[in-house]
Design a protein around this motif. Structure first.
Motif, PDB file in Angstrom:
ATOM      1  N   UNK A 118     -12.306  -6.488  10.781  1.00 58.35           N
ATOM      2  CA  UNK A 118     -11.330  -5.723  12.067  1.00 58.35           C
ATOM      3  C   UNK A 118     -12.805  -4.967  13.138  1.00 58.35           C
ATOM      4  N   UNK A 119     -13.613  -4.219  11.698  1.00 57.46           N
ATOM      5  CA  UNK A 119     -14.118  -3.448  12.510  1.00 57.46           C
ATOM      6  C   UNK A 119     -14.103  -1.620  12.220  1.00 57.46           C
ATOM      7  N   UNK A 120     -12.799  -2.110  11.430  1.00 61.78           N
ATOM      8  CA  UNK A 120     -11.504  -1.023  11.050  1.00 61.78           C
ATOM      9  C   UNK A 120     -12.724  -0.348   9.932  1.00 61.78           C
ATOM     10  N   UNK A 121     -11.460   1.053   8.924  1.00 70.53           N
ATOM     11  CA  UNK A 121     -11.703   1.072   7.779  1.00 70.53           C
ATOM     12  C   UNK A 121     -10.593   2.145   7.265  1.00 70.53           C
ATOM     13  N   UNK A 122     -11.032   1.221   5.519  1.00 74.99           N
ATOM     14  CA  UNK A 122      -9.768   2.001   4.773  1.00 74.99           C
ATOM     15  C   UNK A 122      -9.753   2.426   4.919  1.00 74.99           C
ATOM     16  N   UNK A 123      -8.497   4.094   4.145  1.00 71.02           N
ATOM     17  CA  UNK A 123      -7.864   4.660   3.571  1.00 71.02           C
ATOM     18  C   UNK A 123      -7.085   4.275   2.226  1.00 71.02           C
ATOM     19  N   UNK A 124      -7.007   5.301   1.028  1.00 66.16           N
ATOM     20  CA  UNK A 124      -6.688   5.163  -0.072  1.00 66.16           C
ATOM     21  C   UNK A 124      -5.891   5.669  -0.013  1.00 66.16           C
ATOM     22  N   UNK A 125      -4.245   5.082  -0.720  1.00 62.56           N
ATOM     23  CA  UNK A 125      -3.399   5.814  -1.998  1.00 62.56           C
ATOM     24  C   UNK A 125      -3.628   5.627  -2.719  1.00 62.56           C
ATOM     25  N   UNK A 126      -2.434   5.768  -3.514  1.00 64.75           N
ATOM     26  CA  UNK A 126      -2.196   6.066  -4.931  1.00 64.75           C
ATOM     27  C   UNK A 126      -1.240   4.665  -4.978  1.00 64.75           C
ATOM     28  N   UNK A 127      -0.874   4.322  -5.765  1.00 67.64           N
ATOM     29  CA  UNK A 127       0.074   2.805  -6.703  1.00 67.64           C
ATOM     30  C   UNK A 127       0.440   3.187  -7.537  1.00 67.64           C
ATOM     31  N   UNK A 128       1.951   2.829  -7.850  1.00 74.26           N
ATOM     32  CA  UNK A 128       3.277   3.673  -8.546  1.00 74.26           C
ATOM     33  C   UNK A 128       2.330   2.688 -10.454  1.00 74.26           C
ATOM     34  N   UNK A 129       2.051   3.158 -11.740  1.00 74.47           N
ATOM     35  CA  UNK A 129       2.202   2.991 -12.503  1.00 74.47           C
ATOM     36  C   UNK A 129       2.786   1.456 -12.729  1.00 74.47           C
ATOM     37  N   UNK A 130       4.308   1.297 -12.548  1.00 71.35           N
ATOM     38  CA  UNK A 130       5.254   0.635 -12.649  1.00 71.35           C
ATOM     39  C   UNK A 130       4.415  -0.735 -12.611  1.00 71.35           C
ATOM     40  N   UNK A 131       5.012  -0.806 -11.168  1.00 70.67           N
ATOM     41  CA  UNK A 131       4.603  -1.875  -9.834  1.00 70.67           C
ATOM     42  C   UNK A 131       3.036  -2.363  -9.643  1.00 70.67           C
ATOM     43  N   UNK A 132       1.910  -1.546 -10.150  1.00 72.59           N
ATOM     44  CA  UNK A 132       0.111  -1.412  -9.762  1.00 72.59           C
ATOM     45  C   UNK A 132       0.620  -1.899  -8.436  1.00 72.59           C
ATOM     46  N   UNK A 134       1.053  -0.161  -4.136  1.00 77.10           N
ATOM     47  CA  UNK A 134       1.401   1.194  -3.069  1.00 77.10           C
ATOM     48  C   UNK A 134       2.516   1.733  -3.354  1.00 77.10           C
ATOM     49  N   UNK A 135       2.276   3.001  -3.715  1.00 79.21           N
ATOM     50  CA  UNK A 135       3.246   4.044  -3.860  1.00 79.21           C
ATOM     51  C   UNK A 135       3.311   5.015  -3.155  1.00 79.21           C
ATOM     52  N   UNK A 136       5.287   4.986  -2.707  1.00 83.20           N
ATOM     53  CA  UNK A 136       5.381   4.869  -1.308  1.00 83.20           C
ATOM     54  C   UNK A 136       5.267   6.667  -1.104  1.00 83.20           C
ATOM     55  N   UNK A 137       5.446   7.199  -2.322  1.00 87.10           N
ATOM     56  CA  UNK A 137       5.364   9.140  -2.724  1.00 87.10           C
ATOM     57  C   UNK A 137       4.079   9.108  -1.979  1.00 87.10           C
ATOM     58  N   UNK A 138       2.819   8.242  -2.378  1.00 88.22           N
ATOM     59  CA  UNK A 138       1.569   9.808  -1.843  1.00 88.22           C
ATOM     60  C   UNK A 138       0.910   8.577  -0.738  1.00 88.22           C
ATOM     61  N   UNK A 176       5.606  -4.829  -4.858  1.00 94.28           N
ATOM     62  CA  UNK A 176       5.571  -3.791  -5.057  1.00 94.28           C
ATOM     63  C   UNK A 176       7.115  -2.545  -4.191  1.00 94.28           C
ATOM     64  N   UNK A 177       7.168  -1.193  -3.883  1.00 95.67           N
ATOM     65  CA  UNK A 177       8.344  -1.025  -3.566  1.00 95.67           C
ATOM     66  C   UNK A 177       8.561  -0.502  -2.340  1.00 95.67           C
ATOM     67  N   UNK A 178       8.579  -2.608  -1.884  1.00 93.75           N
ATOM     68  CA  UNK A 178       8.132  -2.718  -0.517  1.00 93.75           C
ATOM     69  C   UNK A 178       9.624  -2.188   0.793  1.00 93.75           C
ATOM     70  N   UNK A 179      10.639  -1.745   0.164  1.00 93.51           N
ATOM     71  CA  UNK A 179      11.268  -1.488   1.132  1.00 93.51           C
ATOM     72  C   UNK A 179      11.038  -0.006   1.448  1.00 93.51           C
ATOM     73  N   UNK A 180      10.919   1.345   0.985  1.00 90.88           N
ATOM     74  CA  UNK A 180      10.683   2.143   1.258  1.00 90.88           C
ATOM     75  C   UNK A 180       9.021   2.515   1.780  1.00 90.88           C
ATOM     76  N   UNK A 181       8.131   1.614   1.864  1.00 93.29           N
ATOM     77  CA  UNK A 181       7.166   1.678   2.338  1.00 93.29           C
ATOM     78  C   UNK A 181       7.599   1.256   3.512  1.00 93.29           C
TER      79      UNK A 181
END
Length: 390
Positions: A118-132, A134-138, A176-181
């Motif tokens: 899409x000629x867009x650029x990713x930004x990376x946030x952390x993951x949760x250790x237990x689900x591996x 995306x971390x909602x907190x991050x 992952x914790x998709x409801x929080x996301x």
């Protein structure tokens, strides 16, 4: 040090023998192979006899219907692969050139490739250790510290670019914790696009992965829970997105009995009928495949618990398809020893992916603190996960 190496080597030999016992073979054990035990040959021959082997045919429509029935999504649009599905999903929610998309660094390359298409650029946030995943907190911390709202659009303060989507991925089929996301995305006015490529048959509180965001993408590559050889699926509850998805994946051709009229740049992304025929047969076996995979995961879990090795499990409120089973070892030294010993013995294992932010194409992308992802990268190994059904 030598004693530690010997202990690891003996432990690895025990694991090799255990896995061979599970699969009842002394031969090569692949990481994940398809189970083709149903009507695959019958439907393929029917497709060949009909001569409808390309992107038009009854099996395409039937496969789409089977997917939206199973997932609970209102619409499903078949594509040539999961990357194509994710690419179009991003386009449909408005990701354009110069935009930014928040995702996780611990993912298969297809996630970031689709963003790049899409000629867009990713930004990376952390993951949760237990689900591996995306971390909602991050995610919340990054958005709160680094963005502002401009007329209902989330804008990156540092770059002035629009945050056009958030793309979490359900790693190895572990939701992952998709409801929080989902709630965070609503709060910050950002479309949620789910990379559910690995999670057909995975649920969060009874709701199928890929149906929480505006749109989701599934994959049916040869190593997935079910396969069409290559193939993907866009799923959504939005009828307007579904109509547009079907239009632009079929080269944006306007309906006409014989004229070729296209009203925008489109993509030749529709799944061929011959692949869909395979998918229909696979869907008929899906529940058996999923049962077999959960039984296998349970045997692994019990075994590794006795060996004091951490087996990656589904988090509370989720139900995983256990597409690829994973264990978390003590560190990179034990990981590398494990990988060498098992692969040398013909038991295929692999490390988790290299973090996307460490690949040269994405090394200059903005990122949050990625301590969890870095910790997992050093320790996670996938072990044989093929469903053991007749």
């Amino acid at each position: 040090m030598e004693k530690c190496k010997n202990e690891h080597s003996q432990s690895n030999q025990d694991i090799i023998e255990f896995i061979r016992g599970l699969y009842k073979t002394e031969g090569f054990i692949p990481l994940h192979e398809p189970r083709l035990a149903g009507n695959e040959k019958k439907y393929l021959l029917e497709c060949i006899d009909s001569t409808f082997v390309s992107s038009v045919g009854k099996f395409v429509d039937q496969f789409e219907s089977m997917i939206f029935d199973f997932t609970g999504a209102r619409h499903a649009i078949a594509t040539v692969n999961g990357t194509a599905a994710l690419h179009v999903a991003l386009k449909l929610v408005g990701v354009d050139a110069g935009d930014e998309v928040i995702t996780q660094p611990l993912s298969f390359i297809a996630t970031c490739n689709a963003i790049s298409y899409c000629n867009a650029k990713p930004i990376f946030v952390d993951v949760d250790v237990d689900s591996m995943g995306m971390s909602p907190k991050s995610l919340r911390n990054f958005l709160s510290a680094n963005t502002r709202q401009n007329l209902g659009v989330c804008v990156n303060i540092a770059t002035g670019k629009k945050i056009a989507a958030v793309v979490p991925m359900h790693t190895f089929g572990l939701p992952c914790r998709i409801e929080e996301i989902e709630e965070i995305c609503k709060e910050f006015n950002i479309p949620l696009v789910e990379d559910a490529a690995e999670s057909l048959g995975s649920y969060v509180n009874g709701r199928h992965t890929g149906t929480f965001g505006r749109i989701g993408a599934l994959s049916f590559n040869g190593n997935k829970t079910i396969t069409t050889g290559g193939g993907g699926m866009i799923i959504t509850n939005d009828p307007s997105l579904a109509r547009r998805a079907k239009h632009i994946t079929t080269t944006a051709k306007l309906p006409h009995p014989y004229e070729f009229i296209h009203d925008e740049v489109g993509y030749n992304y529709r799944l061929p009928n011959i692949n869909a025929a395979l998918g229909c047969a696979q869907m008929e076996s899906l529940l058996s495949i999923l049962r077999g995979k959960r039984e296998l995961a349970s045997e692994y879990e019990n075994y590794f618990l006795e060996k004091n090795i951490n087996f990656a499990e589904e988090i509370d409120g989720s139900h995983s398809n256990y597409w690829l089973n994973a264990i978390i070892l003590e560190g990179r030294m034990q990981r590398d020893s494990f990988l060498k010993d098992l692969n040398d013995a013909g038991v295929m294992c692999r490390p988790i992916w290299r973090l996307m932010n460490n690949l040269k194409m994405f090394s200059n992308c903005q990122k949050a603190d990625l301590s969890n992802a870095e910790w997992l990268e050093d320790r996670v190994v996938n072990i044989p996960s093929s469903s053991r059904i007749p």
